[in-house]
Design a protein around this motif. Structure first.
Motif, PDB file in Angstrom:
ATOM      1  N   VAL A 136       0.829  -1.197   0.000  1.00  0.00           N
ATOM      2  CA  VAL A 136       0.000   0.000   0.000  1.00  0.00           C
ATOM      3  C   VAL A 136       0.872   1.259   0.000  1.00  0.00           C
ATOM      4  O   VAL A 136       0.593   2.226  -0.708  1.00  0.00           O
ATOM      5  CB  VAL A 136      -0.935  -0.004   1.227  1.00  0.00           C
ATOM      6  CG1 VAL A 136      -1.710   1.307   1.324  1.00  0.00           C
ATOM      7  CG2 VAL A 136      -1.903  -1.178   1.158  1.00  0.00           C
ATOM      8  N   THR A 137       1.966   1.227   0.762  1.00  0.00           N
ATOM      9  CA  THR A 137       2.852   2.391   0.836  1.00  0.00           C
ATOM     10  C   THR A 137       3.548   2.627  -0.495  1.00  0.00           C
ATOM     11  O   THR A 137       3.722   3.781  -0.912  1.00  0.00           O
ATOM     12  CB  THR A 137       3.886   2.214   1.959  1.00  0.00           C
ATOM     13  OG1 THR A 137       3.216   1.886   3.171  1.00  0.00           O
ATOM     14  CG2 THR A 137       4.684   3.488   2.178  1.00  0.00           C
ATOM     15  N   GLN A 138       3.966   1.556  -1.176  1.00  0.00           N
ATOM     16  CA  GLN A 138       4.567   1.729  -2.501  1.00  0.00           C
ATOM     17  C   GLN A 138       3.575   2.356  -3.477  1.00  0.00           C
ATOM     18  O   GLN A 138       3.954   3.185  -4.309  1.00  0.00           O
ATOM     19  CB  GLN A 138       5.059   0.381  -3.038  1.00  0.00           C
ATOM     20  CG  GLN A 138       6.343  -0.106  -2.404  1.00  0.00           C
ATOM     21  CD  GLN A 138       6.962  -1.273  -3.163  1.00  0.00           C
ATOM     22  OE1 GLN A 138       6.407  -1.765  -4.150  1.00  0.00           O
ATOM     23  NE2 GLN A 138       8.110  -1.727  -2.710  1.00  0.00           N
ATOM     24  N   ASP A 139       2.313   1.963  -3.389  1.00  0.00           N
ATOM     25  CA  ASP A 139       1.292   2.562  -4.248  1.00  0.00           C
ATOM     26  C   ASP A 139       1.194   4.062  -3.981  1.00  0.00           C
ATOM     27  O   ASP A 139       1.162   4.869  -4.922  1.00  0.00           O
ATOM     28  CB  ASP A 139      -0.055   1.880  -3.991  1.00  0.00           C
ATOM     29  CG  ASP A 139      -1.141   2.390  -4.921  1.00  0.00           C
ATOM     30  OD1 ASP A 139      -1.262   1.869  -6.038  1.00  0.00           O
ATOM     31  OD2 ASP A 139      -1.877   3.320  -4.521  1.00  0.00           O
ATOM     32  N   GLY A 155      12.555   5.264   5.345  1.00  0.00           N
ATOM     33  CA  GLY A 155      12.171   4.005   5.958  1.00  0.00           C
ATOM     34  C   GLY A 155      13.285   2.990   5.876  1.00  0.00           C
ATOM     35  O   GLY A 155      14.364   3.273   5.346  1.00  0.00           O
ATOM     36  N   PRO A 156      13.034   1.786   6.406  1.00  0.00           N
ATOM     37  CA  PRO A 156      14.094   0.776   6.492  1.00  0.00           C
ATOM     38  C   PRO A 156      14.530   0.235   5.137  1.00  0.00           C
ATOM     39  O   PRO A 156      13.854   0.406   4.118  1.00  0.00           O
ATOM     40  CB  PRO A 156      13.457  -0.327   7.353  1.00  0.00           C
ATOM     41  CG  PRO A 156      11.993  -0.148   7.174  1.00  0.00           C
ATOM     42  CD  PRO A 156      11.775   1.321   7.014  1.00  0.00           C
ATOM     43  N   ALA A 157      15.662  -0.446   5.149  1.00  0.00           N
ATOM     44  CA  ALA A 157      16.184  -1.073   3.928  1.00  0.00           C
ATOM     45  C   ALA A 157      15.210  -2.140   3.441  1.00  0.00           C
ATOM     46  O   ALA A 157      14.511  -2.776   4.226  1.00  0.00           O
ATOM     47  CB  ALA A 157      17.543  -1.707   4.223  1.00  0.00           C
ATOM     48  N   GLY A 158      15.176  -2.324   2.124  1.00  0.00           N
ATOM     49  CA  GLY A 158      14.375  -3.400   1.556  1.00  0.00           C
ATOM     50  C   GLY A 158      12.946  -3.034   1.241  1.00  0.00           C
ATOM     51  O   GLY A 158      12.157  -3.892   0.847  1.00  0.00           O
ATOM     52  N   THR A 159      12.580  -1.754   1.388  1.00  0.00           N
ATOM     53  CA  THR A 159      11.202  -1.351   1.125  1.00  0.00           C
ATOM     54  C   THR A 159      10.979  -0.886  -0.308  1.00  0.00           C
ATOM     55  O   THR A 159       9.851  -0.574  -0.683  1.00  0.00           O
ATOM     56  CB  THR A 159      10.781  -0.229   2.087  1.00  0.00           C
ATOM     57  OG1 THR A 159      11.756   0.821   2.046  1.00  0.00           O
ATOM     58  CG2 THR A 159      10.683  -0.750   3.521  1.00  0.00           C
ATOM     59  N   GLY A 160      12.036  -0.821  -1.102  1.00  0.00           N
ATOM     60  CA  GLY A 160      11.903  -0.461  -2.516  1.00  0.00           C
ATOM     61  C   GLY A 160      11.948   1.023  -2.795  1.00  0.00           C
ATOM     62  O   GLY A 160      11.748   1.446  -3.930  1.00  0.00           O
ATOM     63  N   LYS A 161      12.261   1.838  -1.796  1.00  0.00           N
ATOM     64  CA  LYS A 161      12.199   3.287  -1.989  1.00  0.00           C
ATOM     65  C   LYS A 161      13.213   3.778  -3.018  1.00  0.00           C
ATOM     66  O   LYS A 161      12.893   4.633  -3.853  1.00  0.00           O
ATOM     67  CB  LYS A 161      12.357   4.020  -0.653  1.00  0.00           C
ATOM     68  CG  LYS A 161      13.603   3.680   0.136  1.00  0.00           C
ATOM     69  CD  LYS A 161      13.552   4.274   1.531  1.00  0.00           C
ATOM     70  CE  LYS A 161      14.856   4.005   2.284  1.00  0.00           C
ATOM     71  NZ  LYS A 161      15.051   2.544   2.531  1.00  0.00           N
ATOM     72  N   THR A 162      14.442   3.251  -2.996  1.00  0.00           N
ATOM     73  CA  THR A 162      15.463   3.670  -3.955  1.00  0.00           C
ATOM     74  C   THR A 162      15.212   3.056  -5.327  1.00  0.00           C
ATOM     75  O   THR A 162      15.301   3.731  -6.359  1.00  0.00           O
ATOM     76  CB  THR A 162      16.866   3.274  -3.454  1.00  0.00           C
ATOM     77  OG1 THR A 162      17.120   3.927  -2.206  1.00  0.00           O
ATOM     78  CG2 THR A 162      17.935   3.675  -4.460  1.00  0.00           C
ATOM     79  N   TYR A 163      14.875   1.778  -5.343  1.00  0.00           N
ATOM     80  CA  TYR A 163      14.625   1.076  -6.612  1.00  0.00           C
ATOM     81  C   TYR A 163      13.494   1.761  -7.391  1.00  0.00           C
ATOM     82  O   TYR A 163      13.609   2.005  -8.596  1.00  0.00           O
ATOM     83  CB  TYR A 163      14.264  -0.373  -6.312  1.00  0.00           C
ATOM     84  CG  TYR A 163      14.107  -1.245  -7.533  1.00  0.00           C
ATOM     85  CD1 TYR A 163      15.220  -1.829  -8.138  1.00  0.00           C
ATOM     86  CD2 TYR A 163      12.857  -1.500  -8.069  1.00  0.00           C
ATOM     87  CE1 TYR A 163      15.082  -2.640  -9.259  1.00  0.00           C
ATOM     88  CE2 TYR A 163      12.710  -2.309  -9.185  1.00  0.00           C
ATOM     89  CZ  TYR A 163      13.822  -2.884  -9.774  1.00  0.00           C
ATOM     90  OH  TYR A 163      13.667  -3.679 -10.882  1.00  0.00           O
ATOM     91  N   LEU A 164      12.417   2.097  -6.709  1.00  0.00           N
ATOM     92  CA  LEU A 164      11.296   2.739  -7.378  1.00  0.00           C
ATOM     93  C   LEU A 164      11.644   4.151  -7.824  1.00  0.00           C
ATOM     94  O   LEU A 164      11.170   4.615  -8.860  1.00  0.00           O
ATOM     95  CB  LEU A 164      10.079   2.758  -6.450  1.00  0.00           C
ATOM     96  CG  LEU A 164       9.459   1.389  -6.136  1.00  0.00           C
ATOM     97  CD1 LEU A 164       8.331   1.541  -5.126  1.00  0.00           C
ATOM     98  CD2 LEU A 164       8.948   0.714  -7.399  1.00  0.00           C
ATOM     99  N   ALA A 165      12.481   4.837  -7.060  1.00  0.00           N
ATOM    100  CA  ALA A 165      12.911   6.175  -7.463  1.00  0.00           C
ATOM    101  C   ALA A 165      13.683   6.122  -8.776  1.00  0.00           C
ATOM    102  O   ALA A 165      13.449   6.931  -9.687  1.00  0.00           O
ATOM    103  CB  ALA A 165      13.772   6.799  -6.364  1.00  0.00           C
TER     104      ALA A 165
END
Length: 347
Positions: A136-139, A155-165
Motif C-alpha cells: 500500500v505504501t509503494q502505491d 524508511g528501512p532497507a528493503g522497502t523499494g524506496k530507492t529502486y522505485l525512485a
C-alpha cells in the motif's frame, strides 16, 4: 465462480478453520496459457498463496479450487483475478508480484480504502520492464511521485524506496519528460573525502552508487545506460560537488540522505530547477554522522511537511519486500531500539 460450504477437515499443515466458515470457491480463467503463467512454475504461485493465506489451492486446467476460511478464499480469489488482469495486459508476474498482491489484499481496511483495486495498482513502465507497487505504501509513493516535484521517501532497507525512485527517473527519461538523470549520494563518510581515493570521479564514487546503477540496469538496456553515462544524460553527481548548480529538466535522486548534514541538505534541495523532479531517499535509523550532528533528512522532512508540492512517504517494517528474513531482522532491531529508548526514558 461457485461457492460450496464444506465441513471436512483441511489437510495437515493448513490452518484449522471454524467448520461453519469453511468454504470452497472455484475461480476460472479463459486463457489456458495465461492460467499456466498465473499458477507459476510447478504451481509455485499457488503454493505461496496457500502458505500466506492458510488455504488449499488446487489447479485443474484453467480452474482453481480454493478451500479454507471463507474470507481467506475471497482474498485468494481477489489476488488471482488481479494478477490475471495484469497478465492480460501483457505484464510478467513472479513470486514477488504474488507476494505483493497478497500484502495489498490483506492490508487493513483504512489502507485499502485508498486503493483502486489490485489490477489498478500504481505502476512504472519502461521499455525493458514494468514495475507494479507491492505494498500500500509503494502505491502511495508512486502516486506521490507523479503529483509532486519533491518527494521524501524514508524508511528501512528493503522497502523499494530507492529502486522505485530510479525506475521512475528512467521512465521519465524514456518518455522525454526530462533530459537527464542525476544520481547523488553522500560518499566516504559525511565529509566525502573523495580526493584521497584513486581514479577519476566516476571511479571514485561508483562503489557508493552501485545500488542506483543496479536499478538502472534493471530498467534500461546495458548499452543505453553506458551511453547515457558517457554523454552525461545519466550523471554521477557526488553531493560535495553539487554546490552552485541549478538542475533543470532533470530527474534528481539523492540516496542515503540520512547521512547529509543540515547544510548539505539545504544546499541540495535548493538546486531544484524548472521542469525537474527531485526524490530524496534514506533510512533515519541508520545515520552514520558523527555523534551530536543532526541528520539533514529528518530536519528537512519536519520543516517542509506543510509546503505545497512536497510529499513525504514513510515506509515501515511491514513494507519490506526483500527476503522475508529481512523483515524479521528489521523488526528485531526496531524492538531493541524501542526497549533501549524506554530504558533511557526511565533512567
Amino acid at each position: 465462480m461457485n461457492e460450496t460450504p464444506q465441513s471436512s477437515r483441511p489437510r495437515a499443515g493448513r490452518r484449522q478453520d471454524d467448520p461453519a466458515r469453511t468454504s470452497e470457491r472455484v475461480v476460472g480463467f479463459e486463457d489456458n496459457r495465461l492460467a499456466s503463467d498465473l499458477y507459476g512454475q510447478y504451481d509455485q504461485h499457488l503454493a505461496l498463496i496457500e502458505q500466506r493465506l492458510g488455504i488449499e489451492a488446487t489447479a485443474r486446467g484453467n480452474y482453481v479450487s480454493l478451500r479454507g476460511d471463507r474470507d481467506a478464499c475471497a482474498t485468494a480469489a481477489e489476488v488471482l483475478e488481479g494478477l490475471y488482469q495484469r497478465l492480460l495486459r501483457g505484464e510478467d508476474i513472479g513470486p514477488g508480484d504474488v507476494d505483493g498482491a497478497i500484502r495489498v489484499a490483506t492490508a487493513v481496511s483504512e489502507q485499502q480504502a485508498v486503493l483502486p483495486g489490485l489490477s489498478s495498482l500504481a505502476q512504472i513502465g519502461t521499455r525493458k520492464k514494468t514495475v507494479t507497487a507491492r505494498t500500500v505504501t509503494q502505491d502511495r509513493y508512486l502516486r506521490a511521485l507523479n503529483e509532486n516535484d519533491l518527494v521524501f521517501a524514508a524508511g528501512p532497507a528493503g522497502t523499494g524506496k530507492t529502486y522505485l525512485a530510479v525506475a521512475y527517473a528512467a521512465s521519465l527519461l524514456e518518455k522525454g519528460m526530462v533530459d537527464r538523470i542525476i544520481l547523488s549520494r553522500p560518499a566516504v563518510e559525511a565529509g566525502e573525502r573523495l580526493g584521497f581515493l584513486p581514479g577519476d570521479m566516476r571511479e571514485k564514487v561508483d562503489p557508493y552508487l552501485r545500488p542506483l546503477y543496479d536499478a538502472l540496469y534493471d530498467m534500461m538496456p546495458t548499452d543505453r545506460v553506458e551511453r547515457g553515462v558517457q554523454n552525461r544524460v545519466i550523471e554521477i553527481a557526488p553531493l560535495a560537488f553539487m554546490r552552485g548548480r541549478t538542475l533543470s529538466n532533470a530527474a534528481v535522486i539523492l540516496d542515503e540522505a540520512q547521512n547529509c548534514t543540515t547544510m548539505q541538505m539545504k544546499m541540495f534541495l535548493t538546486r531544484l530547477g524548472e521542469g525537474s523532479k527531485m526524490i530524496i531517499t534514506g533510512d533515519p535509523s541508520q545515520v552514520d554522522l558523527p555523534p551530536g550532528q543532526k541528520s539533514g533528512l529528518r530536519e528537512a522532512i519536519d520543516l517542509l511537511a506543510s509546503v505545497e508540492g512536497v510529499a513525504h512517504i514513510a515506509f515501515m517494517e511491514q513494507d519490506v519486500v526483500r527476503n522475508a528474513l529481512v523483515q524479521r531482522i528489521v523488526r528485531a532491531y526496531e524492538k531493541a531500539e524501542a526497549a533501549q529508548g524506554a530504558r533511557r526514558g526511565g533512567a
